[in-house]
Design a protein around this motif. Structure first.
Motif, PDB file in Angstrom:
ATOM      1  N   VAL A   1      40.961  42.492  32.805  1.00 10.58           N
ATOM      2  CA  VAL A   1      41.441  43.629  32.015  1.00 10.58           C
ATOM      3  C   VAL A   1      42.904  43.378  31.663  1.00 10.58           C
ATOM      4  O   VAL A   1      43.715  43.068  32.540  1.00 10.58           O
TER       5      VAL A   1
ATOM      6  N   VAL B   1      38.328  42.434  28.923  1.00  8.89           N
ATOM      7  CA  VAL B   1      38.282  43.778  28.361  1.00  8.89           C
ATOM      8  C   VAL B   1      39.705  44.210  28.033  1.00  8.89           C
ATOM      9  O   VAL B   1      40.612  44.081  28.864  1.00  8.89           O
ATOM     10  N   GLU B   2      39.920  44.710  26.821  1.00 13.44           N
ATOM     11  CA  GLU B   2      41.243  45.240  26.486  1.00 13.44           C
ATOM     12  C   GLU B   2      41.362  46.652  27.036  1.00 13.44           C
ATOM     13  O   GLU B   2      40.523  47.526  26.756  1.00 13.44           O
ATOM     14  N   GLY B   3      42.393  46.871  27.817  1.00 13.47           N
ATOM     15  CA  GLY B   3      42.576  48.189  28.412  1.00 13.47           C
ATOM     16  C   GLY B   3      43.834  48.251  29.246  1.00 13.47           C
ATOM     17  O   GLY B   3      44.396  47.233  29.659  1.00 13.47           O
TER      18      GLY B   3
ATOM     19  N   LEU C   1      41.992  52.806  34.124  1.00 16.92           N
ATOM     20  CA  LEU C   1      40.736  52.100  34.410  1.00 16.92           C
ATOM     21  C   LEU C   1      39.540  53.034  34.337  1.00 16.92           C
ATOM     22  O   LEU C   1      38.417  52.606  34.061  1.00 16.92           O
TER      23      LEU C   1
ATOM     24  N   LEU D   1      37.567  52.916  31.118  1.00 15.76           N
ATOM     25  CA  LEU D   1      36.791  51.728  30.792  1.00 15.76           C
ATOM     26  C   LEU D   1      35.401  51.827  31.400  1.00 15.76           C
ATOM     27  O   LEU D   1      35.154  52.613  32.318  1.00 15.76           O
ATOM     28  N   ASP D   2      34.506  51.030  30.891  1.00 13.95           N
ATOM     29  CA  ASP D   2      33.113  51.076  31.348  1.00 13.95           C
ATOM     30  C   ASP D   2      32.947  50.210  32.595  1.00 13.95           C
ATOM     31  O   ASP D   2      32.274  49.182  32.587  1.00 13.95           O
ATOM     32  N   LEU D   3      33.586  50.657  33.693  1.00 11.84           N
ATOM     33  CA  LEU D   3      33.542  49.936  34.963  1.00 11.84           C
ATOM     34  C   LEU D   3      32.908  50.845  36.011  1.00 11.84           C
ATOM     35  O   LEU D   3      33.382  51.960  36.254  1.00 11.84           O
TER      36      LEU D   3
END
Length: 347
Positions: free
Chosen positions: A93, A122-124, A129, A132-134
């Motif tokens: 990330v 992943v750009e973020g 966090l 984001l799709d975590l």
């Protein structure tokens, strides 16, 4: 100011590691043979834009899922990709488009080099966090290399890392710390911020934030005083000592605030690749193969209730308490000894 300055400093101002004004974002430790071989498989364009301050190489991570916070151009991610192997996964990330462009452009090159593709970027913002799709509890290990000092909400980074780790997982990271709190007047200086100084956590505040997030017993692995080669930068922070340090934080709910003695011991089997003679848990625990090694209850859990368990024999339990382990205090953990390899430019 922090995220915008980070994007500008690492995306536009710095064109390579040689542009740095301090050795805050440089690695002084000599890498192991395993790491040297992995680095040899990383593209030169990635290595040229490396700004880490420590060697981020957690042991025994084959087949594990790793999250790299502030992955930059991808050097640590591509090294870790080789250590986790084809059955593992590394997610990086980063918030700097120029750095991510380098990392993504060379994904296929590295996949061909390794013989498998197990890295994604992943750009973020690492302060966000949760946007984001975590999946919570989905990572065995989280790493970061000299980036937490760059963000404003450090407490959220630690809290999010705790949330994303599996039980028994580890946050293993290097960063810059100060011996006293940096004055507010220096925090908006773009050069001091970009050089990892004005955002450095006072070590006592780091200890507090880590514990509040759930990492109940932070362990210092290694540290070194920073060299500041630029006279103007040195003058601005005169009187404040800075250290580059590597910590490991375990997500173990049963850890205690102090190192308590239960008469326990471990014996290392010598089975971790690259660490056959001895295993370094932290600066106070170099555990030689085959030797009975007395440990506190927290250290016992860090070895017995994590991915490290297969590599040790365990003796004792928690049935009898013998008091606190000697030397479990609250003084500054860093050493002020100057090292011969202290540098003011980067590698």
């Amino acid at each position: 100011m922090n995220i915008e300055n980070s994007r500008n400093y690492y995306g536009e101002v710095l064109r390579g590691s040689s542009d740095l004004k301090t050795d805050a974002c440089c690695t002084a430790e000599a890498p192991s043979q395993e790491i040297r071989e992995a680095l040899a498989n990383v593209h030169p364009d990635v290595r040229a834009r490396y700004y880490g301050c420590g060697l981020i190489a957690p042991e025994a991570i084959e087949g594990k899922r790793v999250l790299d916070l502030g992955s930059g151009s991808g050097q640590d991610a591509y090294v870790l990709a080789q250590l986790v192997g084809s059955e593992g996964r590394v997610v990086g990330v980063d918030a700097t488009p120029e750095q991510l462009a380098v990392a993504n452009f060379l994904k296929d090159w590295h996949a061909d080099r390794f013989g498998y593709a197990n890295v994604e970027f992943v750009e973020g913002d690492i302060e966000k966090l949760d946007a984001l799709d975590l999946e919570p509890g989905s990572f065995d290990i989280i790493v970061s290399n000299c980036v937490i000092n760059l963000v404003a909400d450090k407490a959220k980074v630690f809290a999010d890392a705790f949330r994303l780790l599996r039980d028994g997982g580890e946050f293993h990271f290097s960063d810059v710390y100060s011996e006293r709190r940096v004055p507010d007047a220096l925090k908006d200086d773009p050069v001091l911020h970009g050089e990892c100084l004005s955002g450095a956590l006072y070590w006592g505040d780091f200890d507090m934030l880590a514990k509040r997030a759930g990492f109940l017993d932070p362990r210092l692995v290694s540290d070194r005083p920073l060299g500041i080669g630029d006279p103007a930068v040195a003058a601005k922070v005169d009187g404040i000592g800075f250290h580059s340090a590597t910590f490991r934080l375990f997500k173990l709910d049963a850890l205690e605030p102090r190192c308590e003695d239960y008469g326990q011991a471990v014996r290392y089997r010598g089975t971790i690749a690259g660490h056959e003679r001895a295993f370094l848990l932290d600066g106070h625990h170099l555990i030689e193969r085959g030797r009975m090694f007395a440990v506190c209850g927290n250290t016992w859990r860090m070895l017995a209730e994590t991915r490290l368990e297969p590599h040790f024999e365990f003796f004792g339990d928690f049935s009898t308490h013998y008091g606190i382990f000697p030397g479990c205090g609250e003084i500054m953990p860093f050493s002020n000894e100057k090292r011969d390899d202290a540098i003011s430019g980067c590698c």
